[in-house]
Design a protein around this motif. Structure first.
Motif, PDB file in Angstrom:
ATOM      1  N   HIS A 139     -43.433 -30.699   8.096  1.00 46.53           N
ATOM      2  CA  HIS A 139     -44.011 -31.204   6.854  1.00 46.53           C
ATOM      3  C   HIS A 139     -42.950 -31.569   5.815  1.00 46.53           C
ATOM      4  N   GLY A 140     -41.700 -31.670   6.264  1.00 45.43           N
ATOM      5  CA  GLY A 140     -40.634 -32.136   5.374  1.00 45.43           C
ATOM      6  C   GLY A 140     -39.943 -31.009   4.641  1.00 45.43           C
ATOM      7  N   PRO A 141     -38.726 -31.295   4.139  1.00 45.58           N
ATOM      8  CA  PRO A 141     -37.949 -30.256   3.473  1.00 45.58           C
ATOM      9  C   PRO A 141     -38.564 -29.842   2.136  1.00 45.58           C
ATOM     10  N   VAL A 142     -38.270 -28.624   1.739  1.00 46.25           N
ATOM     11  CA  VAL A 142     -38.633 -28.123   0.409  1.00 46.25           C
ATOM     12  C   VAL A 142     -37.415 -28.285  -0.487  1.00 46.25           C
ATOM     13  N   LYS A 143     -37.646 -28.620  -1.750  1.00 45.91           N
ATOM     14  CA  LYS A 143     -36.530 -28.691  -2.696  1.00 45.91           C
ATOM     15  C   LYS A 143     -36.433 -27.379  -3.460  1.00 45.91           C
ATOM     16  N   ASN A 144     -35.200 -26.947  -3.651  1.00 43.67           N
ATOM     17  CA  ASN A 144     -34.913 -25.807  -4.511  1.00 43.67           C
ATOM     18  C   ASN A 144     -35.104 -26.264  -5.961  1.00 43.67           C
ATOM     19  N   PRO A 145     -35.743 -25.458  -6.827  1.00 42.85           N
ATOM     20  CA  PRO A 145     -35.849 -25.873  -8.237  1.00 42.85           C
ATOM     21  C   PRO A 145     -34.491 -25.924  -8.948  1.00 42.85           C
ATOM     22  N   TRP A 146     -33.474 -25.275  -8.345  1.00 41.91           N
ATOM     23  CA  TRP A 146     -32.109 -25.400  -8.853  1.00 41.91           C
ATOM     24  C   TRP A 146     -31.514 -26.670  -8.245  1.00 41.91           C
ATOM     25  N   THR A 147     -30.734 -27.409  -9.028  1.00 46.49           N
ATOM     26  CA  THR A 147     -30.111 -28.610  -8.468  1.00 46.49           C
ATOM     27  C   THR A 147     -28.590 -28.486  -8.514  1.00 46.49           C
ATOM     28  N   GLY A 148     -27.952 -29.305  -7.702  1.00 47.41           N
ATOM     29  CA  GLY A 148     -26.501 -29.245  -7.577  1.00 47.41           C
ATOM     30  C   GLY A 148     -25.801 -29.770  -8.819  1.00 47.41           C
ATOM     31  N   PRO A 149     -24.480 -29.543  -8.896  1.00 41.45           N
ATOM     32  CA  PRO A 149     -23.715 -29.928 -10.098  1.00 41.45           C
ATOM     33  C   PRO A 149     -23.769 -31.430 -10.370  1.00 41.45           C
ATOM     34  N   GLY A 150     -23.948 -32.240  -9.310  1.00 41.78           N
ATOM     35  CA  GLY A 150     -24.054 -33.680  -9.531  1.00 41.78           C
ATOM     36  C   GLY A 150     -25.508 -34.133  -9.560  1.00 41.78           C
ATOM     37  N   GLY A 151     -26.429 -33.184  -9.722  1.00 48.81           N
ATOM     38  CA  GLY A 151     -27.847 -33.531  -9.766  1.00 48.81           C
ATOM     39  C   GLY A 151     -28.479 -33.667  -8.388  1.00 48.81           C
ATOM     40  N   GLU A 152     -27.720 -33.319  -7.323  1.00 52.04           N
ATOM     41  CA  GLU A 152     -28.279 -33.509  -5.974  1.00 52.04           C
ATOM     42  C   GLU A 152     -29.317 -32.442  -5.638  1.00 52.04           C
ATOM     43  N   ASP A 153     -30.260 -32.832  -4.783  1.00 53.35           N
ATOM     44  CA  ASP A 153     -31.288 -31.900  -4.333  1.00 53.35           C
ATOM     45  C   ASP A 153     -30.676 -30.866  -3.408  1.00 53.35           C
ATOM     46  N   LEU A 154     -31.104 -29.612  -3.588  1.00 56.99           N
ATOM     47  CA  LEU A 154     -30.595 -28.510  -2.776  1.00 56.99           C
ATOM     48  C   LEU A 154     -31.724 -27.903  -1.954  1.00 56.99           C
ATOM     49  N   VAL A 155     -31.360 -27.272  -0.836  1.00 62.20           N
ATOM     50  CA  VAL A 155     -32.356 -26.553  -0.043  1.00 62.20           C
ATOM     51  C   VAL A 155     -32.658 -25.215  -0.728  1.00 62.20           C
ATOM     52  N   PRO A 156     -33.854 -24.683  -0.457  1.00 58.15           N
ATOM     53  CA  PRO A 156     -34.191 -23.363  -0.992  1.00 58.15           C
ATOM     54  C   PRO A 156     -33.745 -22.235  -0.072  1.00 58.15           C
ATOM     55  N   GLY A 157     -33.125 -22.581   1.062  1.00 56.97           N
ATOM     56  CA  GLY A 157     -32.894 -21.596   2.110  1.00 56.97           C
ATOM     57  C   GLY A 157     -34.112 -21.518   3.004  1.00 56.97           C
TER      58      GLY A 157
END
Lengths: 494, 95
Positions: A139-157
């Protein structure tokens, strides 16, 4: 749509409900609205607004009669989509369970219903809980509500990525997940929340889609240690339907939280210092020991000499058990069927198309290590190493009451990273897997931020069935750390 | 030990997972990476060590062999991709 209700912890929500400051219906609506507005995070596979409103109304009715059942009565929770829920699709984030609607309720979710908790939906996860990033979900990746230093989407683990994101983004005060090699503690660390894996046998596995049966255990996610204790108290308990469920009384976990750490002996396992581990994780770990010492604990170095073999042993034992457990997905009784000329063709087509790449990989490895000629060399060898790992812990716990370690060797990483290197992905669980192999309780508590402003957790591991000590040590870390940073999604990370 | 194409074909059949002929080679490489990595377990001295199958240390409880549930074929069969009456239906196995 965020309202003040979304920022309440379980304990605060329970107090507000008791004082008439809000109703369960209002809490459910606030959660559902927040979850709908957060669809871009992809934390949920299925939202269950009708069930949520019905259970919330029943809770309000109980309370009006003076028959409220406890601190969870009327509190919204999210459920990892690995728990079978009667009448609600349960996918395990796999294509192969398309259309499956369980005719029964898992024991843990039944316990939550009986405590008055209000399910708002089923959360996304790595397919069959196999992964450390939530990237393997059909069903696709989940985004972490925290984002990377350059604004990139991060995984939640992962694997309980949706449950972790739901709590970190304050879509609900708490959620539940499962942890086979770190699937609660690692995402808790990467999302800046609390996640607890209980002792093997503390919570019933009945009705949880099985991954590796000797390792799987259900547990809570929350924003505070106290909330995790409240939720665990409702989830736990003996269940005759799970033969490995422990016939033990459930202690008052919430009361344990306030016990303090004076005189507690805390072990620092020297083998958890890994080459290449970021200096800031080592520094946070040292800081954690100082925090506990400052509150009266005694810090001792201990040795767990077989630590480096835990992960490779896990990657024999877990796939072996998975290959056996996942044999049931045959296209005959439920879920996806892909036709074939013969019955064997139908099985192979269904499983070839129904399972994603990581699940296929693990089932093939598991089948290989269990096959004639390789069973002793791989599977029995791994089980013997598992004995060595358990012996290490038993020896350490003769000297200390609880162990303090980092939860994960890194903070959240970008969506899509590590996908071409399975072993690099597996290494995310290097600090969490040993507790699964030994069946021990462990918790991750948010303790600080790295130089990119991303959360890092510290892990506490305790003796079997001694979640109480784990919880009071965790509370001491929580108090000292005073972690209050907010993710970008909630307006933080300025 | 390392897997070749034939090993992957055999294991894929045992696991009843379709792996296309063209994919056997890359799958073998992928699995060999992981198998090569787990083989570090050979370094551990496990002479005289009992294998650990579970951590509970409990003996399985016995219960009376009686029917406590059931009698609801519709509920059981509700998720079946194909059924005939009260039976699961599959491709023809016997000519």
């Amino acid at each position: 749509m965020m309202s003040d209700l979304n920022s309440l912890t379980i304990a605060e929500a329970a107090a507000a409900l008791d004082k008439g400051g809000c109703s369960a219906a209002e809490l459910a609506d606030a959660s559902l609205a927040a979850a709908e507005a957060a669809s871009g995070l992809n934390a949920f596979i299925t939202l269950t607004p009708d069930i949520a409103r019905e259970r919330a109304a029943a809770s309000d009715a109980r309370r009006a009669k003076g028959a409220a059942m406890g601190p969870l009565d009327g509190v919204p929770v999210a459920i990892k989509d690995l728990f079978c829920t009667e009448g609600v699709p349960t996918t395990a984030a796999s294509h192969i369970l398309d259309g499956f609607v369980p005719p029964y309720e898992s024991t843990v979710t039944r316990n939550l219903i009986d405590a008055g908790a209000v399910m708002i939906g089923k959360t996304n996860l790595d397919e069959f809980a196999m992964g450390s990033s939530n990237m393997t979900s059909y069903h696709g990746p989940v985004k972490n509500p925290w984002t990377g230093p350059g604004g990139e989407d991060l995984v939640p683990g992962g694997s309980s990525g949706g449950s972790a994101t739901a709590v970190a983004a304050r879509l609900c005060p708490a959620s539940i997940g499962t942890d086979t090699g770190g699937s609660i503690r690692q995402p808790a660390s990467l999302c800046g929340i609390v996640g607890l894996k209980p002792t093997y046998g503390r919570c019933s596995r009945w009705g949880i889609v099985a991954f590796a049966s000797s390792l799987d255990q259900a547990g809570p996610f929350a924003r505070t240690v106290e909330d995790a204790a409240i939720l665990l108290g409702a989830m736990a308990g003996h269940d005759p339907k799970d033969s490995t469920s422990a016939p033990r009384e459930v202690p008052d976990f919430r009361a344990a939280v306030t016990g303090g750490v004076k005189g507690l002996k805390v072990g620092i396992p020297r083998e958890y210092t890994m080459d290449g581990m970021p200096a800031e994780i080592q520094a946070l770990w040292d800081q954690g020991a100082q925090w506990l010492k400052g509150q009266g604990a005694e810090i001792r170095e201990v040795s767990l000499p077989h630590t480096k073999y835990a992960l490779p042993a896990y990657y024999i034992v877990a796939p072996a058990e998975a290959s056996s457990n996942l044999a049931r997905y045959d296209g005959v009784r439920y879920g996806l069927r892909v036709d074939g000329e013969t019955l064997d063709d139908m099985y192979a087509n269904t499983r070839g198309q129904g399972f994603g790449a990581e699940v296929r990989r693990r089932v093939l490895i598991g089948t290989y290590v269990l096959s004639a000629g390789y069973y002793d060399a791989y599977y029995v060898k791994a089980q013997k190493v598992r004995t060595r790992i358990l012996e290490d812990f038993t020896r350490a716990f003769a000297d200390v009451d609880v162990l303090l370690t980092p939860t994960a060797p890194n903070a959240a990483f970008p969506v899509g990273a590590k996908m071409d290197d399975p072993i690099a992905m597996y290494l995310n669980d290097v600090f969490t897997v040993p507790a699964n192999l030994a069946g021990l309780p462990g918790i991750s508590v948010p303790a600080g931020l790295d130089t990119d402003g991303l959360p890092l957790g510290l892990q506490l591991v305790g003796r079997p069935f001694d979640e109480e000590t784990v919880l009071r040590a965790a509370q001491a870390i929580e108090t000292a750390a005073g972690f209050a940073a907010l993710p970008k999604y909630l307006g933080g990370q300025a | 030990m390392s897997l070749d194409k034939n090993d992957v074909r055999r294991v894929a059949f045992l696991a009843r997972i379709r792996v296309d002929e063209d994919d056997l080679e890359p799958v073998a490489r992928d699995l060999n990476n992981i198998i090569g990595w787990v083989e570090q377990l050979a370094e551990v001295d496990t002479d005289g060590v009992e294998p650990l199958t579970g951590v509970t240390g409990m003996t399985l409880k016995r219960r009376d062999d009686v029917v406590t549930d059931g009698g609801d074929p519709d509920k059981v069969l509700r998720n079946a991709p194909d059924r005939v009456g009260d039976f699961y239906a599959v491709p023809k196995v016997v000519e």
